[in-house]
Write an enzyme that holds these catalytic residues in place. Structure first.
Site, short mmCIF file in Angstrom:
data_model
loop_
_atom_site.label_atom_id
_atom_site.label_comp_id
_atom_site.label_asym_id
_atom_site.label_seq_id
_atom_site.Cartn_x
_atom_site.Cartn_y
_atom_site.Cartn_z
N PHE A 19 -5.20 -11.33 6.37
CA PHE A 19 -4.04 -10.66 5.80
C PHE A 19 -2.98 -10.49 6.90
O PHE A 19 -3.31 -10.06 8.01
CB PHE A 19 -4.49 -9.30 5.27
CG PHE A 19 -3.45 -8.61 4.43
CD1 PHE A 19 -3.21 -9.02 3.12
CD2 PHE A 19 -2.74 -7.54 4.93
CE1 PHE A 19 -2.26 -8.38 2.34
CE2 PHE A 19 -1.79 -6.90 4.15
CZ PHE A 19 -1.55 -7.32 2.86
N ASP A 72 -12.70 -6.41 8.68
CA ASP A 72 -11.87 -5.74 7.69
C ASP A 72 -12.56 -5.92 6.34
O ASP A 72 -12.79 -7.06 5.89
CB ASP A 72 -10.46 -6.35 7.68
CG ASP A 72 -9.51 -5.54 6.82
OD1 ASP A 72 -9.96 -5.00 5.79
OD2 ASP A 72 -8.32 -5.47 7.16
N TYR A 128 -8.08 2.25 -1.76
CA TYR A 128 -7.30 2.17 -3.01
C TYR A 128 -7.53 0.87 -3.77
O TYR A 128 -6.97 0.68 -4.84
CB TYR A 128 -5.80 2.35 -2.73
CG TYR A 128 -5.22 1.42 -1.69
CD1 TYR A 128 -4.91 0.11 -2.00
CD2 TYR A 128 -5.00 1.86 -0.39
CE1 TYR A 128 -4.40 -0.75 -1.04
CE2 TYR A 128 -4.50 1.02 0.58
CZ TYR A 128 -4.20 -0.29 0.26
OH TYR A 128 -3.71 -1.13 1.22
N LYS A 129 -8.34 -0.04 -3.20
CA LYS A 129 -8.65 -1.28 -3.94
C LYS A 129 -9.89 -1.03 -4.79
O LYS A 129 -9.82 -0.31 -5.77
CB LYS A 129 -8.77 -2.43 -2.95
CG LYS A 129 -7.41 -2.77 -2.32
CD LYS A 129 -7.46 -3.80 -1.21
CE LYS A 129 -6.05 -4.03 -0.66
NZ LYS A 129 -6.03 -4.68 0.64
N ARG A 180 -4.08 -14.49 -8.84
CA ARG A 180 -5.29 -13.78 -8.40
C ARG A 180 -5.83 -12.90 -9.51
O ARG A 180 -5.07 -12.16 -10.14
CB ARG A 180 -4.89 -12.83 -7.27
CG ARG A 180 -5.45 -13.13 -5.97
CD ARG A 180 -5.14 -12.21 -4.85
NE ARG A 180 -4.44 -10.97 -5.05
CZ ARG A 180 -4.41 -9.99 -4.14
NH1 ARG A 180 -5.09 -10.13 -3.02
NH2 ARG A 180 -3.73 -8.89 -4.35
C1 PLP Z 1 -4.78 -4.51 1.46
C2 PLP Z 1 -4.94 -4.95 2.87
C3 PLP Z 1 -4.25 -4.32 3.92
C4 PLP Z 1 -3.23 -3.25 3.64
O1 PLP Z 1 -3.08 -2.39 4.71
P1 PLP Z 1 -2.35 -0.98 4.49
O2 PLP Z 1 -2.11 -0.47 5.85
O3 PLP Z 1 -3.30 -0.14 3.67
O4 PLP Z 1 -1.08 -1.22 3.73
C5 PLP Z 1 -4.53 -4.72 5.22
N1 PLP Z 1 -5.42 -5.70 5.48
C6 PLP Z 1 -6.10 -6.34 4.49
C7 PLP Z 1 -7.09 -7.40 4.82
C8 PLP Z 1 -5.86 -5.99 3.15
O5 PLP Z 1 -6.48 -6.64 2.19
#
Ligand code: PLP
Length: 398
Positions: free
Chosen positions: A114, A185, A210-211, A357
């Site tokens: 990400f 992660d 939150y996911k 997705r």
């Molecule tokens: C959703 C996601 C994020 C989002 O990070 P936030 O700081 O919560 O906005 C970061 N890394 C990955 C791999 C994600 O899937």
């Protein structure tokens, strides 16, 4: 134990007529979360005022709830704490791991990670200066790129675009054989697939709530530090609530006990209250059952879409062991196709350049919803219902 998925579905408040295939991006609202937040606002904040920090246990919430999440990711008691956003937790885990592995200076990640994780790593490398470097390789080349030169391997277990899943146990083993620390992660793993951090010997892990954990927009992230590293891991964001004795108000920083040192500042109590209630959904549910049901739903979706929509190209690995809990398809007009789907109540999302997705969460999605989603998608593709200007105008969030 067998999970009653009708019972778990009844715990969520989903709008009528919506098939929600986007719990991998923002989990839906558990009914209990709304009630708990209302109670926290009126009875705790409203009536207790500042006394809530002690009387309502607000100050313990980050570690108490961290322990609840630990059970869902195979982590030891006392190894997980909540707070901040995932990007910040990535920074903390990476900074501690780099400091523990001096003088090595190379971070390895993959180019499917990400972007926020990569941006954070790059920014940290720049701050640390001379010699620090982020390297990325293709996901399938990660294993071969693990060498004695690396300080930290930083990976997201499940790819946010394709749903491809790394083999965590295997990569940790190779990394450790080369003296490399690993930061995982778990954004698309926690609450989606079985994770065994303790069994697999993980060093650090981070993830969001939150996911798949359904804490609501802006819900706090978690960080895991293996017990064997906790007294050596120095927090780079040394805030007062990670201090050994915050209310001593010492001028000198002393890291707190264990994973508590990864706390930074005042925790988001309303969001933690939502998360605490959302986690009740998991009582009596095992991730093995979730995983088996999710794979069956994904296979059903893939088979249905491939039979009905030859224009769509599967971007997710077919092998069960190599995928997480989402299915992605490529389509050159993917954005418009997704907008047309959403207009018909099938909510997934789009990731540039061409990925549609769909997340599969058996807690509230069953075979009937999958079949209806396939039918609607097939009709949209067949009739080119997506080919309208209003479906092509990009919103800020895709
Ligand atoms: C959703 C996601 C994020 C989002 O990070 P936030 O700081 O919560 O906005 C970061 N890394 C990955 C791999 C994600 O899937």
């Amino acid at each position: 134990m067998t999970t009653d998925f009708n019972a778990t579905k009844a715990m969520f408040d989903l709008p009528d007529g919506v098939i929600y295939l986007d719990g991998n991006s923002l989990g839906p609202m558990p009914k209990a979360a709304a009630a708990r937040v209302a109670q926290t606002v009126t009875a705790e904040w409203g009536q207790m005022l500042i006394r809530g920090w002690n009387q309502a246990g607000w100050m313990e919430m980050p570690s108490r709830i961290g322990n609840r999440i630990a059970k869902l990711i195979g982590a030891e008691e006392g190894s997980v704490v909540m707070g901040d956003t995932l990007s910040i937790k990535v920074y903390q885990a990476l900074a501690s791991a780099l400091e523990m592995n001096k003088p090595r200076k190379v971070i390895l990640s993959d180019n499917g990670n990400f972007p926020s994780d990569l941006y954070i790593a790059d920014g940290l490398a720049r701050t640390l200066g001379e010699g620090y470097e982020l390297r990325t390789v293709a996901p399938e080349d990660v294993e071969a790129a693990i060498t004695d030169e690396l300080a930290v391997l930083m990976l997201t277990e499940v790819d946010y675009r394709t749903g491809r899943k790394h083999d965590m146990a295997r990569l940790i083993e190779k990394a450790h054989a080369h003296g490399v620390l690993v930061v995982w992660d778990l954004a698309h793993s926690a609450g989606a697939i079985p994770v065994e951090l303790a069994r697999d010997g993980a060093d650090f892990a981070v993830g969001c709530s939150y996911k798949y954990l359904n804490s609501g927009p802006g819900g706090p992230a978690f960080i895991y530090v293996a017990p064997r590293h906790q007294e050596r891991a120095r927090p780079a964001l040394s805030g007062w609530l990670g201090h050994e004795a915050p209310f001593a108000f010492d001028l000198d920083y002393r890291p707190g006990n264990g994973v508590e040192r990864m706390r930074v500042g005042t925790p988001p109590i309303l969001q933690l209250a939502a998360l605490d209630a959302a986690l009740d959904v998991w009582e009596g549910v095992t991730l093995q059952e979730i995983r088996a049901a999710a794979l069956a739903l994904q296979d059903r979706f893939i088979a249905g879409v491939e039979a009905a929509c030859p224009d769509l190209e599967l971007a997710t690995p077919r092998e069960h062991a190599n995928r997480g809990s989402q299915v992605s398809f490529r389509h050159a007009e993917g954005y418009a196709v997704m907008q047309a789907l959403i207009a018909e109540g099938v909510i997934g999302d789009f990731r540039a350049p061409d990925i549609l997705r769909f997340g599969f969460t058996p807690l509230y999605i069953g075979p009937d919803e999958v079949d209806r989603a396939v039918q609607i998608l097939a009709r949209i593709i067949e009739t080119k219902a997506w080919d309208r200007p209003e479906f092509k105008a990009r919103s800020r969030v895709t």
